[in-house]
Design an enzyme around this catalytic site. Structure first.
Site, PDB file in Angstrom:
ATOM      1  N   CYS A  11      35.431  45.886  38.855  1.00 14.33           N
ATOM      2  CA  CYS A  11      35.703  44.784  39.783  1.00 14.33           C
ATOM      3  C   CYS A  11      37.109  44.264  39.481  1.00 14.33           C
ATOM      4  CB  CYS A  11      34.624  43.700  39.682  1.00 14.33           C
ATOM      5  SG  CYS A  11      34.483  42.906  38.065  1.00 14.33           S
ATOM      6  N   ASN A  14      36.416  41.758  35.684  1.00 14.96           N
ATOM      7  CA  ASN A  14      35.461  42.305  34.700  1.00 14.96           C
ATOM      8  C   ASN A  14      34.758  41.204  33.898  1.00 14.96           C
ATOM      9  OD1 ASN A  14      35.513  44.447  31.741  1.00 14.96           O
ATOM     10  ND2 ASN A  14      34.025  44.442  33.367  1.00 14.96           N
ATOM     11  N   CYS A  16      32.403  39.007  36.122  1.00 19.00           N
ATOM     12  CA  CYS A  16      31.255  38.645  36.976  1.00 19.00           C
ATOM     13  C   CYS A  16      30.469  39.867  37.454  1.00 19.00           C
ATOM     14  CB  CYS A  16      31.719  37.845  38.197  1.00 19.00           C
ATOM     15  SG  CYS A  16      32.464  36.251  37.789  1.00 19.00           S
ATOM     16  N   ARG A  17      31.033  40.621  38.405  1.00 15.42           N
ATOM     17  CA  ARG A  17      30.262  41.670  39.078  1.00 15.42           C
ATOM     18  C   ARG A  17      30.089  42.944  38.258  1.00 15.42           C
ATOM     19  NH1 ARG A  17      34.031  41.805  44.168  1.00 15.42           N
ATOM     20  NH2 ARG A  17      35.475  41.372  42.448  1.00 15.42           N
ATOM     21  N   SER A  18      31.188  43.495  37.735  1.00  9.63           N
ATOM     22  CA  SER A  18      31.046  44.796  37.051  1.00  9.63           C
ATOM     23  C   SER A  18      30.282  44.703  35.728  1.00  9.63           C
ATOM     24  CB  SER A  18      32.391  45.516  36.893  1.00  9.63           C
ATOM     25  OG  SER A  18      33.294  44.784  36.123  1.00  9.63           O
ATOM     26  N   ASP A 129      32.213  38.188  45.739  1.00  2.34           N
ATOM     27  CA  ASP A 129      32.637  37.788  44.389  1.00  2.34           C
ATOM     28  C   ASP A 129      32.081  36.406  44.026  1.00  2.34           C
ATOM     29  OD1 ASP A 129      33.881  37.301  42.012  1.00  2.34           O
ATOM     30  OD2 ASP A 129      35.793  38.166  42.647  1.00  2.34           O
TER      31      ASP A 129
HETATM   32  P1  4NP Z   1      34.921  39.601  39.090  1.00  2.00           P
HETATM   33  O1  4NP Z   1      35.279  38.090  39.525  1.00  2.00           O
HETATM   34  O2  4NP Z   1      36.023  40.466  39.659  1.00  2.00           O
HETATM   35  O3  4NP Z   1      33.609  39.867  39.726  1.00  2.00           O
HETATM   36  O4  4NP Z   1      34.883  39.600  37.572  1.00  2.00           O
HETATM   37  C1  4NP Z   1      36.516  37.474  39.245  1.00  2.00           C
HETATM   38  C2  4NP Z   1      36.755  36.993  37.986  1.00  2.00           C
HETATM   39  C3  4NP Z   1      37.951  36.352  37.713  1.00  2.00           C
HETATM   40  C4  4NP Z   1      38.892  36.187  38.722  1.00  2.00           C
HETATM   41  C5  4NP Z   1      38.644  36.687  39.986  1.00  2.00           C
HETATM   42  C6  4NP Z   1      37.458  37.333  40.252  1.00  2.00           C
HETATM   43  N1  4NP Z   1      40.106  35.525  38.436  1.00  2.00           N
HETATM   44  O5  4NP Z   1      40.921  35.372  39.386  1.00  2.00           O
HETATM   45  O6  4NP Z   1      40.341  35.099  37.301  1.00  2.00           O
END
Ligand code: 4NP
Length: 161
Positions: A11, A14, A16-18, A129
């Site tokens: 994702c 790294n 939340c989703r992955s 997300d």
């Molecule tokens: P992820 O979500 O891609 O599912 O881990 C996010 C985590 C952090 C951020 C964006 C999306 N960020 O902008 O810090």
């Protein structure tokens, strides 16, 4: 001895989703007795959170469902994209485009929800997300459907033989 197949969920951050997909897939693979055949990992296209544990929302939903929380954030590398016998599984099309910039001819780069068989699956196959939506429950359902479909596909495609 046959080589282990590796799955890397990817994702943006790294956290939340992955990592949620990594932990759910570990559970499903263990249930099927395939832990010695499939290695599971996750990474982000961005390095904003390198070294961080999964987001508290991801930790909470996994714990609620009795799934062990593992992993620390890392950024995907060009070496990951060159590694043999590796499936790269993107959470949305932006992740996939960024991965294609590292290797535009990867033989096994897919969107997770292309494997899902769920009425909740959005048309664009993007796992929303939860870093922005706050909805970890929907993500849990979608990611579980995607991981079940992916594992089924690995089992039936001959990828594990
Ligand atoms: P992820 O979500 O891609 O599912 O881990 C996010 C985590 C952090 C951020 C964006 C999306 N960020 O902008 O810090």
């Amino acid at each position: 001895m046959s080589e282990k197949l590796k799955v890397i969920f990817v994702c943006l951050g790294n956290i939340c989703r992955s990592p949620m997909a990594e932990c759910i897939m570990r559970e499903l693979v263990a249930e099927e007795g395939l832990a010695d055949k499939i290695e599971i990992d996750s990474a982000g296209t961005a390095g904003y959170h390198v070294g961080d544990p999964p987001h508290p929302g991801t930790q909470a939903i996994l714990t609620e469902h009795g799934i062990e929380v593992v992993g620390r954030s890392r950024q995907i590398t060009a070496a990951d994209m060159r590694a043999k016998n590796t499936w790269i599984i993107a959470m949305d099309s932006s992740n996939k485009r960024n991965l294609e910039r590292l290797n535009d001819f990867h033989p096994n780069l897919h969107m997770l929800l292309s494997f899902a068989n769920s009425p909740l699956t959005p048309a664009d196959l993007a796992v929303p997300d939860p870093y922005y939506t706050g909805d970890f429950e929907t993500v849990y359902k979608l990611v579980t459907a995607g991981c079940r479909g992916l594992l089924n596909s690995l089992q039936t495609s001959g990828a594990l033989t």
